[in-house]
Write an enzyme that holds these catalytic residues in place. Sequence first.
Site, mmCIF file in Angstrom:
data_model
loop_
_atom_site.group_PDB
_atom_site.id
_atom_site.type_symbol
_atom_site.label_atom_id
_atom_site.label_comp_id
_atom_site.label_asym_id
_atom_site.label_seq_id
_atom_site.Cartn_x
_atom_site.Cartn_y
_atom_site.Cartn_z
ATOM 1 N N ASP A 369 2.450 3.883 7.248
ATOM 2 C CA ASP A 369 1.765 3.527 6.012
ATOM 3 C C ASP A 369 0.346 3.027 6.274
ATOM 4 O OD1 ASP A 369 2.343 3.534 3.122
ATOM 5 O OD2 ASP A 369 1.715 1.445 3.250
ATOM 6 N N THR A 495 -4.573 12.807 -9.786
ATOM 7 C CA THR A 495 -4.248 12.135 -8.530
ATOM 8 C C THR A 495 -2.741 12.060 -8.283
ATOM 9 O OG1 THR A 495 -4.816 10.239 -7.126
ATOM 10 C CG2 THR A 495 -4.217 9.768 -9.423
#
Length: 504
Positions: A369, A495
């Site tokens: 991440d 997005t």
Amino acid sequence: MMRASFFPLATAIFAAIEPITATATSNTSEPRAAAVKATFHHAWDGYYEFAFPHDQLQPLDNTYNDNYDGWGASAIDALSTAIIMGHADIVNQILDYIPIVDFTQTPTDGTISLFETTIRYLGGLLAGYDLLNGPASHLINDQNKTDAILGKATELADSLAFSFNSGSGIPHNNIFLNNQSWDDSSTNGLATIGTLVLEWTRLSDLTGNQTYANLSQKAQSYLMSPQPSWAEPFPGLVGSNIDIESGEFQDDQVTWNGGDDSFYEYLIKFYIYSPSRFSDYRDRWEAAANSTIENLTSHPPLRPDLTFVRNYNNGSWDNSSQHLTGFIGGNFILGGTVLKRTDLIEYGLNLTAAWHHTYASSTSHVGPDSFGWNETQVPDDQQEFYNQTGIYSTNGNYILRPEVIESYYYAWRITGDEKYRDWVWDAYVAINETTSAGSGNAELANVYDADGGGYQNNQDSFFFAEVLKYCYLTFADDADWQVKANGLNKFVFNTEAHPFLIQE
Ligand SMILES: *[C@@H]1O[C@H](CO)[C@@H](O)[C@H](O)[C@H]1NC(C)=O
Ligand SMILES: *[C@@H]1O[C@H](CO)[C@@H](O)[C@H](O)[C@H]1NC(C)=O
Ligand SMILES: *[C@@H]1O[C@H](CO)[C@@H](O)[C@H](O)[C@H]1NC(C)=O
Ligand SMILES: *[C@@H]1O[C@H](CO)[C@@H](O)[C@H](O)[C@H]1NC(C)=O
Ligand SMILES: *[C@@H]1O[C@H](CO)[C@@H](O)[C@H](O)[C@H]1NC(C)=O
Ligand SMILES: *[C@@H]1O[C@H](CO)[C@@H](O)[C@H](O)[C@H]1NC(C)=O
Ligand SMILES: *[C@@H]1O[C@H](CO)[C@@H](O)[C@H](O)[C@H]1NC(C)=O
Ligand SMILES: *[C@@H]1O[C@H](CO)[C@@H](O)[C@H](O)[C@H]1NC(C)=O
Ligand SMILES: *[C@@H]1O[C@H](CO)[C@@H](O)[C@H](O)[C@H]1NC(C)=O
Ligand SMILES: *[C@@H]1O[C@H](CO)[C@@H](O)[C@H](O)[C@H]1NC(C)=O
Ligand SMILES: *[C@@H]1O[C@H](CO)[C@@H](O)[C@H](O)[C@H]1NC(C)=O
Ligand SMILES: *[C@@H]1O[C@H](CO)[C@@H](O)[C@H](O)[C@H]1NC(C)=O
């Protein structure tokens, strides 16, 4: 050395889309597309059986959460992917549900996010409408069901519009829908303000009610001409937090990370959506892209061949980045294609290769991440890994995020180089293998364990909207909604990977 191999590629880009047409029917692509479709159906079945009409499935124990407004976030987020995959059964399940959602109130008492609601729900509804009203109209035989989607998108935006009631016109992001109020934040963020224009303007263009476009573009105007001037430390690159009442920036912190990311993404996508109207957005994106190359480019000391982007804050630099930021390669590739700047495409391919390294160097072959490459900050227990890879992890979770695969998809569509398709397949296989859990797919606790290090009990709605869509599109035939190598796109993706029909 790598440069030499990039140039013939780049010059071929505008000449022909041949490679993609030729390989779209190659032997491996059909079974790969079918495998991705099967993963989608399996994850949907788990959601539909145990969580629908709540927001997200918790696949380990067949429970659910309502983390995104409680209107069935996964169902709305899944719609455009189900359409593109041709899953008519799932499309019909979702279309039967949409008319009965009540977007005038939330089932729970807490705040909801204007940004998240816009990109997932409004975006999902508008893309569903654009696809079913256009190239996917064969999937349903009742135009009323399609029209109902637009009616519900309008109901949703009408419910949200009060968020923009501030001194400046900058919206409050964390809102209580039920009594039309908001939390006590005095600031809103760059991405949460700057990722609304595409959805709200599309709604105006479809309904003829100009208010939605005006609200979002008024808010955006403060981001296009930042005040005070020190909030734009490099041309086009701006600070992160904006005062809601005055519209003034509060800092000059520059990143392409979460919180800032999709502001830059939308500058070029809004131009692509309607080039005749929004050329000022193109100019701002190009300024930001130029400054990113000049001032943010960063090569890990042990891997000078890799290109990441670093962060800036009030005179200081920070060598770290995120999975979220991994969309940047695709954004440069898209922008470079549309602006016919091969240097931007090449830079985007370099960024894409760097994020590929975060996947390829991880034991599970899924990327972390967040990560860094500051040699003075290597954690003691990662010295060996840092010596081998040039990066270290700062958060080993994988929460079903799409951004790295998204960039591979753009790289594949624009170059036609099979290498990028193989990267998508490798990522898909690793994600499918490690995240399959219980009744669907779950977030991973540690990508540096071969099996993903155990699970976090959530199946994010963007697994449907984004991860599986970009995987599928990579192996699917050409279609109106696919990104085009010659820059003449018919759709642009928001997005959340929801495709909108491009205008003049
Ligand atoms: C595709 O299949 C054909 C016939 O089975 C074979 O001749 C060809 O080599 C295969 N191509 C690829 C790229 O695998
Ligand atoms: C609106 O509702 C929320 C949640 O019920 C509550 O906390 C808040 O105080 C209310 N605001 C106003 C202005 O009534
Ligand atoms: C569609 O809506 C129109 C107008 O409300 C109605 O007359 C018609 O019967 C509907 N069609 C279907 C297939 O439901
Ligand atoms: C246009 O949208 C605004 C914002 O929701 C709403 O207040 C207004 O009534 C709408 N106008 C029309 C003509 O529907
Ligand atoms: C939208 O903004 C334009 C340009 O400022 C203005 O002419 C128009 O009246 C506005 N429309 C609405 C419905 O607010
Ligand atoms: C930048 O740092 C200086 C010195 O610490 C401080 O005075 C100034 O307020 C900071 N500016 C911003 C925009 O944070
Ligand atoms: C960005 O750089 C290119 C190439 O140097 C130049 O042609 C272009 O004018 C620049 N654009 C902006 C907005 O600075
Ligand atoms: C940004 O890059 C330009 C061009 O290399 C350089 O002149 C300028 O000093 C850089 N700015 C900072 C703050 O490093
Ligand atoms: C690297 O870490 C050191 C020590 O924490 C810090 O002072 C420096 O600003 C960092 N530099 C970059 C480029 O991240
Ligand atoms: C891309 O990376 C290669 C290899 O490191 C480098 O030679 C080239 O200059 C880079 N291209 C751009 C546009 O940064
Ligand atoms: C990492 O590399 C440094 C510099 O070459 C060396 O001093 C150190 O022992 C290495 N650490 C490990 C754990 O390999
Ligand atoms: C995906 O994962 C499922 C569940 O583990 C497995 O049955 C299936 O074979 C996998 N698909 C591929 C293409 O690896």
